[in-house]
Design an enzyme around this catalytic site. Structure first.
Site, PDB file in Angstrom:
ATOM      1  CG  ASN A  23      -6.850  -1.730   0.536  1.00 57.29           C
ATOM      2  OD1 ASN A  23      -6.144  -1.643  -0.546  1.00 57.29           O
ATOM      3  ND2 ASN A  23      -6.698  -1.721   1.748  1.00 57.29           N
ATOM      4  CB  CYS A  53      -0.986   0.073   1.073  1.00 60.16           C
ATOM      5  SG  CYS A  53      -1.882  -1.401   1.160  1.00 60.16           S
ATOM      6  CG  HIS A 109      -3.734   2.619   1.244  1.00 58.03           C
ATOM      7  ND1 HIS A 109      -3.849   2.084   0.148  1.00 58.03           N
ATOM      8  CD2 HIS A 109      -3.728   1.739   2.226  1.00 58.03           C
ATOM      9  CE1 HIS A 109      -4.449   0.647   0.101  1.00 58.03           C
ATOM     10  NE2 HIS A 109      -4.244   0.457   1.705  1.00 58.03           N
TER      11      HIS A 109
END
Lengths: 333, 78
Positions: free
Chosen positions: A292, A114, A262
């Site tokens: 995500n 990430c 993120h």
């Protein structure tokens, strides 16, 4: 020498997994509840025969079309993935050939999750601002879905697959890359991990582990995330990261138009926002259609929300698996 | 330390529809949107705002704002 983001495109696989689909397998999780808490309604999932490199190539071709970029002018590929095709060679080499790029270019992979996009931007800036190359094709692609155990409803709910392509140049673009801040703490490595099938545990065979209530906990052949520990790490590291990015760029919070973090999940982003005492309007939430997507959430969020907006100063912050984190400033050209 | 402020801090960790349902004496875990993420947020906020780290096993036994308040007070007095 200035370094610019000169284009961003992304690719999503066509198969999808909606909250309703998850609810069919896990009736205790209602679709609406999932979306209220996580901010996610849908995810895109790579099909059985579709791999991260295929997706990265699709994203790159979209970028070339959309921004009229000539392939023969590309000077360097940096590819960030945690779903490499092989242990070796570097997938970036295969991508060079499949995209039909010149053999005179540099190409390599790096392995981050990430935080990967911010690290990738910083590497590109290093290559360009030192005068070594004039442009970089920064690719991100992940298929975490292939690491998720069929009984792991938490990770199934959170993660989606995606790829993105960003063109970074020394000549012109939409945003100038400012100063960067990085962070690393390997003590958290075990809290977000696919343990088996690397070299260290290549011959281990994972077994399903359940808790006292007979709920699935983990299997070391698959993705494991200790949500509590990740939450703890994030809530401490991210506000500090962002204030350090501000400091390094000699800015105060009132000068920032928008924060693109993120997109881990909406609940966590809200927690961080409240902790930082930032207004809701200054935070991007862009999880609904994609979930995500690891290192792709930031480029997808920029593409979806920043190109048509009048944001002068944007803070980017990536954080997660490693632990690894990084942030930077973008200034509109 | 103000128990009403603690109630507000705990309530903020819930989804909007449940925030008013967090009372001083009731069991906040019985609210519809409570889950493990809410629990983590409550532990983190107590650590940040009140400087008390509650071990997860201890936290499981504390089910109301009053119980959390008493626990924090007792740790602060140690």
């Amino acid at each position: 020498m200035n370094t610019y983001i000169s284009g961003i495109s992304y690719y999503l696989p066509s198969d999808t997994l909606s909250n309703e689909d998850i609810n069919k397998d896990f009736p205790e999780w209602e679709a609406e509840k999932i979306s209220n808490k996580t901010g996610i309604k849908n995810r895109h999932i790579a099909s059985k025969n579709e791999f991260a490199s295929d997706m990265a190539i699709n994203a790159a071709n979209k970028l070339f079309d959309e921004y009229k970029i000539k392939k023969e002018g590309i000077e360097f590929i940096i590819y960030c993935t945690q779903s490499p095709d092989y242990f070796l060679p570097s997938t970036a080499c295969i991508i060079q050939q499949r995209l039909g790029l010149p053999t005179s270019i540099g190409a390599f992979d790096f392995n981050l999750g990430c935080s990967g996009y911010v690290y990738g931007l910083s590497l590109a800036k290093g290559l360009i601002s030192s005068g070594m190359v004039g442009n970089v094709l920064l690719l991100m692609a992940n298929t975490y879905s292939k690491y998720i155990h069929p009984l792991d409803k938490s990770n199934k709910t959170i993660f989606g697959d995606a790829a993105s392509a960003t063109y970074i140049t020394s000549t012109e673009g939409f945003w100038n890359l400012g100063e960067f801040v990085w962070g690393t703490d390997g003590s958290g490595a075990g809290n977000l991990i696919v343990k088996n099938n690397g070299i260290r545990y290549r011959n281990e065979e994972g077994v399903d582990i359940y808790d006292e209530e007979n709920k699935f906990v983990k299997n070391d052949d698959y993705l494991y995330m200790n949500g509590g520990e990740i939450f703890n790490f994030t809530s401490k590291a991210v506000p500090k990261l962002i204030s350090n990015v501000l400091l390094k760029n000699n800015l105060t919070p009132d000068k920032i138009d928008i924060y693109v973090l993120h997109q881990a999940n909406k609940y966590m982003l809200e927690f961080i926002r409240r902790k930082m005492k930032v207004e809701k309007e200054k935070f991007i939430y862009n999880l609904e259609k994609t979930g995500n997507t690891v290192s792709n959430t930031i480029p997808i969020a920029i593409k979806d929300t920043c190109f048509d907006a009048k944001y002068e100063k944007i803070i980017l912050a990536g954080f997660g698996v490693g632990y690894s984190w990084g942030g930077c400033l973008l200034t509109k050209v | 330390m103000d128990i009403n402020k603690l109630r507000e801090d705990i309530a903020l960790q819930f989804m909007d529809e449940d925030q008013a349902g967090v009372k001083i004496e009731n069991d906040f875990r019985s609210l519809e949107t409570y889950d493990s993420l809410t629990g983590m947020a409550i532990l983190t906020i107590i650590q940040d705002e009140y400087g008390v780290e509650i071990p997860v096993d201890e936290y499981r036994k504390l089910s109301s704002v009053r119980a959390l308040f008493d626990y924090i007070q007792s740790k602060k007095n140690e």
